[in-house]
Structure formats: structure tokens, C-alpha cells
Design a protein around this motif. Structure first.
Motif, mmCIF file in Angstrom:
data_model
loop_
_atom_site.group_PDB
_atom_site.id
_atom_site.type_symbol
_atom_site.label_atom_id
_atom_site.label_comp_id
_atom_site.label_asym_id
_atom_site.label_seq_id
_atom_site.Cartn_x
_atom_site.Cartn_y
_atom_site.Cartn_z
ATOM 1 N N LEU A 161 0.863 -1.181 0.000
ATOM 2 C CA LEU A 161 0.000 0.000 0.000
ATOM 3 C C LEU A 161 0.899 1.230 0.000
ATOM 4 O O LEU A 161 1.510 1.566 1.010
ATOM 5 C CB LEU A 161 -0.915 0.005 1.228
ATOM 6 C CG LEU A 161 -1.766 1.257 1.449
ATOM 7 C CD1 LEU A 161 -2.690 1.512 0.261
ATOM 8 C CD2 LEU A 161 -2.567 1.150 2.735
ATOM 9 N N LEU A 162 1.005 1.878 -1.157
ATOM 10 C CA LEU A 162 1.834 3.070 -1.300
ATOM 11 C C LEU A 162 0.930 4.275 -1.474
ATOM 12 O O LEU A 162 0.046 4.271 -2.348
ATOM 13 C CB LEU A 162 2.756 2.938 -2.519
ATOM 14 C CG LEU A 162 3.519 1.615 -2.682
ATOM 15 C CD1 LEU A 162 4.392 1.672 -3.942
ATOM 16 C CD2 LEU A 162 4.361 1.298 -1.453
ATOM 17 N N ALA A 163 1.118 5.280 -0.663
ATOM 18 C CA ALA A 163 0.253 6.464 -0.729
ATOM 19 C C ALA A 163 1.084 7.722 -0.531
ATOM 20 O O ALA A 163 1.930 7.788 0.353
ATOM 21 C CB ALA A 163 -0.839 6.384 0.335
ATOM 22 N N ARG A 164 0.829 8.683 -1.380
ATOM 23 C CA ARG A 164 1.515 9.971 -1.251
ATOM 24 C C ARG A 164 0.678 11.037 -1.964
ATOM 25 O O ARG A 164 0.388 10.898 -3.154
ATOM 26 C CB ARG A 164 2.915 9.903 -1.852
ATOM 27 C CG ARG A 164 3.756 11.150 -1.591
ATOM 28 C CD ARG A 164 5.145 11.006 -2.187
ATOM 29 N NE ARG A 164 5.975 10.080 -1.474
ATOM 30 C CZ ARG A 164 6.619 10.347 -0.334
ATOM 31 N NH1 ARG A 164 6.470 11.528 0.247
ATOM 32 N NH2 ARG A 164 7.386 9.445 0.240
ATOM 33 N N LYS A 165 0.251 12.029 -1.218
ATOM 34 C CA LYS A 165 -0.536 13.129 -1.759
ATOM 35 C C LYS A 165 -1.770 12.571 -2.455
ATOM 36 O O LYS A 165 -2.580 11.898 -1.842
ATOM 37 C CB LYS A 165 0.323 13.971 -2.705
ATOM 38 C CG LYS A 165 -0.018 15.451 -2.688
ATOM 39 C CD LYS A 165 0.996 16.240 -3.502
ATOM 40 C CE LYS A 165 0.731 17.724 -3.397
ATOM 41 N NZ LYS A 165 1.736 18.515 -4.143
ATOM 42 N N GLY A 166 -1.909 12.798 -3.782
ATOM 43 C CA GLY A 166 -3.116 12.354 -4.466
ATOM 44 C C GLY A 166 -2.957 11.049 -5.211
ATOM 45 O O GLY A 166 -3.811 10.697 -6.022
ATOM 46 N N ALA A 167 -1.871 10.327 -4.977
ATOM 47 C CA ALA A 167 -1.623 9.082 -5.708
ATOM 48 C C ALA A 167 -1.552 7.912 -4.742
ATOM 49 O O ALA A 167 -1.038 8.035 -3.627
ATOM 50 C CB ALA A 167 -0.329 9.179 -6.511
ATOM 51 N N VAL A 168 -2.076 6.774 -5.183
ATOM 52 C CA VAL A 168 -2.018 5.557 -4.374
ATOM 53 C C VAL A 168 -1.744 4.383 -5.298
ATOM 54 O O VAL A 168 -2.162 4.376 -6.467
ATOM 55 C CB VAL A 168 -3.338 5.333 -3.595
ATOM 56 C CG1 VAL A 168 -4.505 5.151 -4.545
ATOM 57 C CG2 VAL A 168 -3.234 4.152 -2.662
ATOM 58 N N ALA A 169 -1.017 3.417 -4.804
ATOM 59 C CA ALA A 169 -0.774 2.182 -5.539
ATOM 60 C C ALA A 169 -0.939 1.028 -4.572
ATOM 61 O O ALA A 169 -0.391 1.060 -3.469
ATOM 62 C CB ALA A 169 0.628 2.179 -6.149
ATOM 63 N N VAL A 170 -1.711 0.040 -4.958
ATOM 64 C CA VAL A 170 -1.875 -1.149 -4.131
ATOM 65 C C VAL A 170 -1.486 -2.358 -4.968
ATOM 66 O O VAL A 170 -1.635 -2.364 -6.195
ATOM 67 C CB VAL A 170 -3.321 -1.300 -3.602
ATOM 68 C CG1 VAL A 170 -3.725 -0.100 -2.772
ATOM 69 C CG2 VAL A 170 -4.304 -1.495 -4.743
ATOM 70 N N GLY A 171 -0.985 -3.375 -4.292
ATOM 71 C CA GLY A 171 -0.576 -4.564 -5.020
ATOM 72 C C GLY A 171 -0.409 -5.748 -4.102
ATOM 73 O O GLY A 171 -0.380 -5.612 -2.874
ATOM 74 N N VAL A 172 -0.306 -6.900 -4.712
ATOM 75 C CA VAL A 172 0.010 -8.136 -4.005
ATOM 76 C C VAL A 172 1.204 -8.771 -4.709
ATOM 77 O O VAL A 172 1.186 -8.947 -5.937
ATOM 78 C CB VAL A 172 -1.183 -9.113 -3.994
ATOM 79 C CG1 VAL A 172 -0.771 -10.446 -3.373
ATOM 80 C CG2 VAL A 172 -2.361 -8.509 -3.233
ATOM 81 N N ALA A 173 2.227 -9.080 -3.943
ATOM 82 C CA ALA A 173 3.404 -9.752 -4.475
ATOM 83 C C ALA A 173 3.402 -11.203 -4.015
ATOM 84 O O ALA A 173 3.254 -11.476 -2.826
ATOM 85 C CB ALA A 173 4.675 -9.054 -4.005
ATOM 86 N N ASP A 174 3.537 -12.105 -4.961
ATOM 87 C CA ASP A 174 3.681 -13.527 -4.654
ATOM 88 C C ASP A 174 5.138 -13.862 -4.898
ATOM 89 O O ASP A 174 5.572 -13.999 -6.046
ATOM 90 C CB ASP A 174 2.773 -14.356 -5.566
ATOM 91 C CG ASP A 174 2.657 -15.803 -5.091
ATOM 92 O OD1 ASP A 174 3.433 -16.190 -4.191
ATOM 93 O OD2 ASP A 174 1.810 -16.536 -5.612
ATOM 94 N N GLY A 175 5.920 -13.961 -3.811
ATOM 95 C CA GLY A 175 7.365 -14.065 -3.977
ATOM 96 C C GLY A 175 7.888 -12.767 -4.556
ATOM 97 O O GLY A 175 7.597 -11.680 -4.056
#
Length: 212
Positions: free
Chosen positions: A83-97
Motif C-alpha cells: 500500500l503506497l500512498a503519497r498526496k493524491g496518488a495511491v498504488a496497491v498490489g500483491v506480491a507472490d514471492g
């Protein structure tokens, strides 16, 4: 491998799990064969010349009792939420390995600061505040939609960017199961983009070593 100064002296080194065994060998070559003790954060290597290296267990990895088991655990496959968040941008993800298997980036305009004073400055500040709150609300919805269904499969959740923004997103009551998996590590990332999210997988899995 990256390195940065540590508060109180020494330096932090970030090492890919696959390279930790070689790094420990290099530490022993430079300082002498170290003794190894288990600590709450991971392992402490203490060399004969007084040098020490704290090997911090990466998010989601089980604890190791010696260097081989530590390396095996750190390099082992596990699913991590991002969960990456900064100001007006966000990125979410799932890493498998080491693979990013789920990802979504969302950007919403948040007005920059203004140099104007008085009433105009207050009006712009309120507008900016409202834009930021709306952006974080969208981020929470994104986490609910993409991360919450994966929560039972995740070993840990790793945040990145602005700590306050991540805190605000995870304060959503629906995300309580996800917040319970949050690791202490906060990734230092620029404004979240897909490339930043991909790079965050390696940063989340890296072994942090404090060398003094």
C-alpha cells in the motif's frame, strides 16, 4: 544493495535475500568469525574486533535461529500486500514471492500550495484539504476492493510513501484485518506509479542490516 547512515552511528544496508549469505561471509572476512545470537528483530552478529551486524527479519518472513535458517526464511516465497500512498496518488498490489500479481494505481489531482495570503490562502488550503481527503477515501476503496479479499493469503502488509497518508487509509474500519498485518517497515518511495510499485516488491523483501 543500498546503504545509508544510521541514527546513532553506523549504517543501514539493504540486501537482497539471495545475497545475504555472501554478505555475511564478507563481514566475517573483514572482521573475523562472528558469534550469532537470536534477537527480537532477527539475528545479531558480533565479530571479534567489536564490529556488529543486526540482521532484521524482512516483513512476513519467519524468524531464523542461525544464518542459514534466516537466509532460507528471508528468501522463501510469501505473499505480501503493498500500500503506497503519497498526496493524491495511491498504488496497491500483491506480491507472490518476487512477482507482482495484483496491481492498481490511482491518481487524483490535489492542488499544490499557494503563496497567496489572507482569505485566498485559507480558501485554497481548504480546497486542497478536501481534495486530499477525497483522494485518500478513493485509496481506501481501492484497498477494500483489491487487498481485503487477499488478506487471508498475506504474510504481511508493507506500506510506503507518506506515513500519515498510509495511516489514514488503514484507519478505515473495513480495513482492520489488513491493518493488523501491517509491518513496521515504511518504504521510502516517490509518487506511486506502476514502476514504483514493481520496485517496491524488492524493497519490501530486502533484508535490512544495521552495521556498527
Amino acid at each position: 544493495m543500498t546503504s545509508r547512515p544510521a541514527a546513532g552511528g553506523g549504517r543501514w544496508v539493504e540486501v537482497d535475500p539471495a545475497r545475504v549469505a555472501r554478505w555475511v561471509e564478507g563481514f566475517a572476512d573483514r572482521h573475523g568469525p562472528p558469534t550469532t545470537t537470536v534477537q527480537g528483530y532477527g539475528l545479531l552478529l558480533a565479530a571479534p574486533d567489536g564490529a556488529t551486524a543486526e540482521l532484521h527479519t524482512p516483513p512476513g518472513a519467519p524468524a531464523g535461529v542461525d544464518v542459514p535458517s534466516f537466509v532460507a526464511a528471508a528468501a522463501g516465497p510469501r505473499r505480501l500486500g503493498l500500500l503506497l500512498a503519497r498526496k493524491g496518488a495511491v498504488a496497491v498490489g500483491v506480491a507472490d514471492g518476487t512477482d507482482l500479481v495484483v496491481s492498481k494505481v490511482d491518481t487524483r489531482y490535489v492542488q499544490g500550495r499557494t503563496a497567496a495570503g489572507g482569505w485566498s490562502q485559507q480558501r485554497f488550503a481548504r480546497r486542497r484539504d478536501n481534495q486530499a481527503k477525497a483522494a485518500l477515501g478513493d485509496a481506501a476503496e481501492l484497498a477494500v476492493r483489491l487487498l481485503l479479499p487477499e488478506v487471508a493469503t498475506l504474510a504481511a502488509l508493507v506500506g510506503g510513501g507518506d506515513r500519515r497518508a498510509v495511516d489514514t487509509v488503514l484507519a478505515d474500519r473495513r480495513l482492520a484485518p489488513l491493518a493488523a498485518l501491517r509491518a513496521d517497515r515504511l518504504l521510502d518511495v516517490p509518487e506511486p506509479r506502476h514502476a514504483v510499485l514493481v520496485a517496491a516488491v524488492s524493497a519490501a523483501r530486502a533484508v535490512h542490516i544495521l552495521v556498527r
